[in-house]
Design an enzyme around this catalytic site. Structure first.
Site, PDB file in Angstrom:
ATOM      1  N   CYS A   1       1.758  -2.309  -1.827  1.00 22.52           N
ATOM      2  CA  CYS A   1       0.344  -2.700  -1.847  1.00 22.52           C
ATOM      3  C   CYS A   1       0.123  -3.926  -0.952  1.00 22.52           C
ATOM      4  CB  CYS A   1      -0.112  -3.000  -3.272  1.00 22.52           C
ATOM      5  SG  CYS A   1       0.670  -4.463  -3.991  1.00 22.52           S
TER       6      CYS A   1
ATOM      7  N   CYS B   1       1.851  -7.068  -2.064  1.00 14.63           N
ATOM      8  CA  CYS B   1       3.297  -7.047  -1.825  1.00 14.63           C
ATOM      9  C   CYS B   1       3.603  -7.391  -0.368  1.00 14.63           C
ATOM     10  CB  CYS B   1       3.874  -5.681  -2.184  1.00 14.63           C
ATOM     11  SG  CYS B   1       3.594  -5.221  -3.913  1.00 14.63           S
TER      12      CYS B   1
END
Length: 82
Positions: free
Chosen positions: A11, A14
């Protein structure tokens, strides 16, 4: 050499955490093996239920937030970096 692991499924948060890790290491002048762990089974093996997370040498240090480079430097400076 220190191993820094960014745990997350890919994501945006991240990705941001990985970028912040790389920034922190560069600012510290430290080389480390930065690994991106995206496999959910490996993430669960770390005991992490909320991503992104940051582990240093296999030990989870930050969970569920995008740490700033300053926060990451504080975590990294607590241990011995090779």
């Amino acid at each position: 050499m220190t191993i820094v692991q960014v745990l997350g499924t890919g994501c945006k948060k991240c990705v941001s955490l990985k970028e912040n890790v790389e920034t922190a290491l560069k600012e510290m002048g430290v080389e480390a093996d930065v690994q991106k762990i995206e496999d959910i089974n490996q993430i669960i093996h770390f005991g992490v239920m909320s991503t992104p997370a940051l582990a240093v040498d296999g030990e989870v240090k930050i969970v569920g937030k995008v740490a700033t480079p300053a926060e990451i430097k504080a975590v990294l400076s607590q241990g011995e970096l090779g």
